[in-house]
Design an enzyme around this catalytic site. Structure first.
Site, PDB file in Angstrom:
ATOM      1  N   CYS A 168       0.801  -1.223   0.000  1.00 56.57           N
ATOM      2  CA  CYS A 168       0.000   0.000   0.000  1.00 56.57           C
ATOM      3  C   CYS A 168       0.835   1.275   0.000  1.00 56.57           C
ATOM      4  CB  CYS A 168      -0.953  -0.012   1.188  1.00 56.57           C
ATOM      5  SG  CYS A 168      -2.004  -1.477   1.200  1.00 56.57           S
ATOM      6  N   HIS A 309      -2.480   7.882   6.059  1.00 60.85           N
ATOM      7  CA  HIS A 309      -2.774   6.554   5.508  1.00 60.85           C
ATOM      8  C   HIS A 309      -4.172   6.158   5.964  1.00 60.85           C
ATOM      9  CE1 HIS A 309      -1.867   2.860   3.554  1.00 60.85           C
ATOM     10  NE2 HIS A 309      -1.876   2.136   4.667  1.00 60.85           N
ATOM     11  N   GLU A 320      -0.569   5.288  13.580  1.00 58.88           N
ATOM     12  CA  GLU A 320      -0.215   6.423  12.735  1.00 58.88           C
ATOM     13  C   GLU A 320      -0.374   7.729  13.518  1.00 58.88           C
ATOM     14  OE1 GLU A 320      -0.944   8.306   8.283  1.00 58.88           O
ATOM     15  OE2 GLU A 320      -2.377   6.831   9.056  1.00 58.88           O
ATOM     16  N   LYS A 341      -9.590   8.046   2.495  1.00 55.65           N
ATOM     17  CA  LYS A 341     -10.058   6.661   2.372  1.00 55.65           C
ATOM     18  C   LYS A 341     -11.460   6.503   2.944  1.00 55.65           C
ATOM     19  CE  LYS A 341      -5.585   4.202   2.437  1.00 55.65           C
ATOM     20  NZ  LYS A 341      -4.637   5.333   2.565  1.00 55.65           N
ATOM     21  N   HIS A 346      -9.850   2.000   0.324  1.00 49.22           N
ATOM     22  CA  HIS A 346      -8.400   1.823   0.306  1.00 49.22           C
ATOM     23  C   HIS A 346      -7.987   1.247  -1.046  1.00 49.22           C
ATOM     24  CE1 HIS A 346      -4.369   1.130   1.257  1.00 49.22           C
ATOM     25  NE2 HIS A 346      -4.470   0.416   2.372  1.00 49.22           N
ATOM     26  N   PHE A 405       1.972  -3.684   3.943  1.00 52.27           N
ATOM     27  CA  PHE A 405       2.407  -4.974   4.473  1.00 52.27           C
ATOM     28  C   PHE A 405       3.900  -5.157   4.178  1.00 52.27           C
ATOM     29  CE2 PHE A 405      -1.972  -7.287   4.123  1.00 52.27           C
ATOM     30  CZ  PHE A 405      -2.440  -6.523   5.174  1.00 52.27           C
TER      31      PHE A 405
END
Length: 418
Positions: A168, A309, A320, A341, A346, A405
């Site tokens: 991502c 994010h 975050e 988002k 996402h 990830f």
């Protein structure tokens, strides 16, 4: 000073987006500024048996509007989106590709997953009809780097070209690496960003099995993505592409381009903690934010806006928030932070493309989009998330954060052009 030592200013001159709000930056910007959710019940397959049944799909997309239909059949949907976003961005930047130096014209458009639809379809053909029925185009259509290659062939870009894959963080890494190439004088103009098309049965099965996606709002999809809200229970998948046209300032000025903003700094770090869970102390992401501020010659107090994010997962949003506090100190409570988002879902490897576009537009327009569905405060998420309603505000410095990830973090800092 030798050219090899000269650092060039890098500017954003074009934006191309494909997502659930429609095609092009105008439709996208209107959607997020009005707080409109692009999330609905899944229509591309029967999701009845899936724990998560909602997503932000791209609808009414005609690939033939952007590439030869025969060529399109040989490519995956993520490449279709990449081509569309590229052509929309070139139009937005008013670029005539025939007048460019092709060897100094690059493409860095990545994908976190690549051809998920192709993998699914060709696997079915293998198991149902045997190996001779597998398409000879399977491999070149599914590999994640192919979008950059196909786009370059179409637009005649013979400069730097590769496909970054960092889950991502992909599009943000692509924009950051393009920035470095241009800054160092190795190209004049680059198409940079990401594309993703993972809304498939296989894609949903995998993420649902990980218990990563929202399952509580199948009957009210528009409320499912709720970053930083106490009731968040997982991310909602989106699809599409986001690319920016980046140029050296000299190149942009020479052709009389409109300039959205500067790309001023970029950092990449790794949590080195866990393959899917972010670092609970937010150390590496905090370091990335600190680094871009320092490299830009700024102070934490100079940051006006962060496009987070903000995935709407319990862990990401909490950690975050901690990373922002680590980097900005007391100023963290004064900076505007929003997660688009909440409206786009996402987009995985394309997330940083559309979210960098938000940063560029926020600076250019003097407006900040909201985080919608922010209803109940979480004591661990206590910053100014621009709840539910867009805000008029001068933005001189904006930051885009993305994490993926593997522990990958990417942060790009944009500044107002002067």
């Amino acid at each position: 000073m030798p050219e090899s030592l000269l650092r060039h200013r890098v500017v954003v001159t074009g934006i191309g987006t494909v997502n659930s709000h429609g095609l092009g930056v105008d439709a996208f910007w209107s959607g997020v500024m009005n707080g409109q959710s692009g999330i609905g019940r899944i229509t591309s397959f029967d999701a009845t048996d899936y724990p998560c049944q909602v997503g932000a799909e791209v609808r009414d997309f005609e690939v033939g509007d952007f590439m030869d239909v025969k060529e399109a059949r040989r490519n995956d949907r993520f490449t279709h989106f990449a081509m569309a976003a590229t052509k929309l961005a070139l139009t937005d930047a008013n670029v005539d590709t025939t007048k460019l130096d092709s060897e100094r014209f690059g493409v860095l458009v990545g994908s976190g997953i690549g051809g998920m639809e192709t993998i699914q379809k060709q696997s079915r053909r293998l198991y149902e009809m045997g190996p001779r029925k597998v398409s000879p185009f399977m491999i070149p259509s599914l590999i994640a780097n192919i979008a950059s290659g196909v786009v370059a062939i179409e637009i005649g870009a013979r400069g730097p070209n590769y496909g970054i894959v960092s889950a991502c963080s992909t599009a943000t890494h692509a924009i950051g690496e393009a920035f470095r190439i241009l800054r160092d004088g190795e190209a004049d103009i680059i198409v940079a960003g990401g594309s993703e098309a993972a809304i498939t049965e296989l894609g949903y099965a995998g993420f649902c099995s990980m218990k990563a996606m929202s399952t509580s709002y199948n009957d009210c999809p528009e409320r499912a993505s709720r970053p930083f809200d106490k009731g968040r229970d997982g991310f909602v998948m989106g699809e599409g592409a986001g690319v920016l046209i980046l140029e050296t300032l000299e190149h942009a000025k020479a052709r009389g381009a409109r300039i959205y903003c500067d790309v001023t700094a970029y950092a990449a770090t790794c949590d080195a903690y866990h393959i899917t869970s972010p670092d609970p102390e937010g150390k590496a992401l905090g370091t990335a934010i600190t680094k871009v501020i320092k490299d830009a010659g700024l102070q934490p107090e100079d940051v006006d806006y962060i496009n987070a994010h903000g995935t709407s997962t319990p862990y990401n949003d909490k950690f975050e928030t901690l990373a922002v506090k680590r980097a900005l100190g007391d100023h963290a409570y004064k900076v505007m932070v929003s997660s688009t988002k909440s409206m786009t879902g996402h987009l995985l490897g394309a997330a940083g493309g559309v979210e960098s576009a938000v940063c560029a537009k926020a600076i250019f327009e003097g407006k900040v989009p909201p985080t919608i569905n922010y209803e109940e405060k979480d004591e661990d998420c206590d910053l100014d998330y621009v709840p539910n309603v867009a805000r008029d505000a001068e933005v001189k410095v904006a930051i885009c954060n993305n994490s993926g990830f593997g522990g990958h973090n990417a942060t790009v800092l944009f500044t107002k052009s002067v």
